[in-house]
Design a protein around this motif. Structure first.
Motif, PDB file in Angstrom:
ATOM      1  N   LEU A 268       0.842  -1.192   0.000  1.00  0.00           N
ATOM      2  CA  LEU A 268       0.000   0.000   0.000  1.00  0.00           C
ATOM      3  C   LEU A 268       0.878   1.241   0.000  1.00  0.00           C
ATOM      4  N   LEU A 269       0.599   2.156  -0.927  1.00  0.00           N
ATOM      5  CA  LEU A 269       1.274   3.454  -0.962  1.00  0.00           C
ATOM      6  C   LEU A 269       0.239   4.528  -0.662  1.00  0.00           C
ATOM      7  N   VAL A 270       0.450   5.278   0.416  1.00  0.00           N
ATOM      8  CA  VAL A 270      -0.444   6.365   0.800  1.00  0.00           C
ATOM      9  C   VAL A 270       0.171   7.658   0.288  1.00  0.00           C
ATOM     10  N   THR A 271      -0.522   8.309  -0.627  1.00  0.00           N
ATOM     11  CA  THR A 271       0.021   9.456  -1.337  1.00  0.00           C
ATOM     12  C   THR A 271      -0.218  10.763  -0.581  1.00  0.00           C
ATOM     13  N   GLY A 272       0.308  11.845  -1.127  1.00  0.00           N
ATOM     14  CA  GLY A 272       0.123  13.167  -0.547  1.00  0.00           C
ATOM     15  C   GLY A 272      -1.017  13.916  -1.206  1.00  0.00           C
ATOM     16  N   GLY A 273      -1.193  15.160  -0.798  1.00  0.00           N
ATOM     17  CA  GLY A 273      -2.250  15.999  -1.360  1.00  0.00           C
ATOM     18  C   GLY A 273      -2.358  17.300  -0.597  1.00  0.00           C
ATOM     19  N   ALA A 274      -3.065  18.253  -1.177  1.00  0.00           N
ATOM     20  CA  ALA A 274      -3.196  19.577  -0.562  1.00  0.00           C
ATOM     21  C   ALA A 274      -4.343  19.591   0.448  1.00  0.00           C
ATOM     22  N   PHE A 275      -4.171  18.794   1.519  1.00  0.00           N
ATOM     23  CA  PHE A 275      -5.179  18.721   2.576  1.00  0.00           C
ATOM     24  C   PHE A 275      -4.494  18.188   3.821  1.00  0.00           C
ATOM     25  N   ASP A 276      -5.239  18.086   4.920  1.00  0.00           N
ATOM     26  CA  ASP A 276      -4.640  17.724   6.197  1.00  0.00           C
ATOM     27  C   ASP A 276      -5.439  16.628   6.894  1.00  0.00           C
ATOM     28  N   VAL A 277      -4.765  15.914   7.793  1.00  0.00           N
ATOM     29  CA  VAL A 277      -5.433  14.931   8.640  1.00  0.00           C
ATOM     30  C   VAL A 277      -6.206  15.678   9.726  1.00  0.00           C
ATOM     31  N   ASP A 278      -7.425  15.263   9.971  1.00  0.00           N
ATOM     32  CA  ASP A 278      -8.268  15.895  10.983  1.00  0.00           C
ATOM     33  C   ASP A 278      -7.586  15.835  12.350  1.00  0.00           C
TER      34      ASP A 278
END
Length: 239
Positions: free
Chosen positions: A62-72
């Protein structure tokens, strides 16, 4: 050539507008290219937490990617959300469910950028919600130059999985596209890389076969060490 391990990549989710008048998924092509060049068969994973275990039944990693958002922040006891925090509840719910299940199975996991932060939360760790407000004299972790170029260097902790993966290199040039960072990596987890200002740039957990997160984006290959991260991940997924 041996059979390519099947590696699932988490997608980003966008609201209507731009590409489509309806909600849509997106992910940069270089994530897929980097995995394919390292010998994997990459596939995209839609966001459905109830299907996370079924997806993993068919995956080798599993590869968890990035993005322009945040973890709650509510997921790690971070208190009220900073004004800069942007949430994507559906994406985070799926990524956290998939990551926790992958760790339970001891399936190899690689977290990139926001995926590294989510991996730390899955380890039981916490995050800094906004670096400029928390780290005195912080670098520009949202680098102004293109992501295809380095923004700064990181120091790699000796004796870590990351150090072994990159051939013992003590310093790596990295690109930088984040305003949050790992604060505490979680019980049993370790920090494997830091920026010159002390900001955490990577985490890992030695209690798992391969559970590695990096804050930068190695899919751009701005340093010769970056492809080594994908090769090591794919190799772990073959076992």
């Amino acid at each position: 050539m041996s059979k390519r391990p099947v590696i699932g990549l988490t997608l980003d989710a966008e609201e209507p507008g731009g590409y489509s008048k309806l909600p849509w998924y997106a992910l940069r092509k270089n994530y897929f290219t980097a995995l394919a060049e390292a010998g994997a068969l990459p596939i995209a994973l839609p966001h459905d937490p109830d299907l996370a275990a079924d997806y993993l039944d068919r995956l080798d990693g599993l590869l968890v990617t990035g993005g322009a958002f945040d973890v709650d922040p509510a997921l790690y006891g971070g208190g009220p959300a900073h004004s800069t925090v942007k949430l994507k509840y559906g994406r985070t719910a799926f990524e956290l469910a998939a990551t926790r299940e992958a760790l339970r199975r001891d399936m190899p996991v690689l977290g990139i950028c926001g995926g590294q932060q989510l991996l730390a939360v899955a380890f039981g760790g916490t995050l800094i919600q906004h670096i400029p407000d928390s780290v005195e004299g912080a670098l520009q972790h949202e680098q102004p130059n293109p992501r295809t170029e380095p923004g700064h260097e990181v120091s790699v902790a000796p004796g870590t999985l990351l150090s072994r993966v990159v051939g013992g290199r003590g310093r790596i040039a990295v690109n930088s596209a984040h305003h949050q960072a790992v604060d505490r990596p979680g019980e049993g987890a370790v920090v494997n890389a830091v920026a010159p200002d002390g900001v955490v740039e990577g985490v890992e957990h030695p209690g798992y076969r391969f559970a590695l997160g990096v804050q930068w984006h190695p899919e751009y290959a701005v340093d010769e060490a970056d492809p080594l991260i994908f090769r090591a991940f794919v190799s772990a997924c073959r076992r």
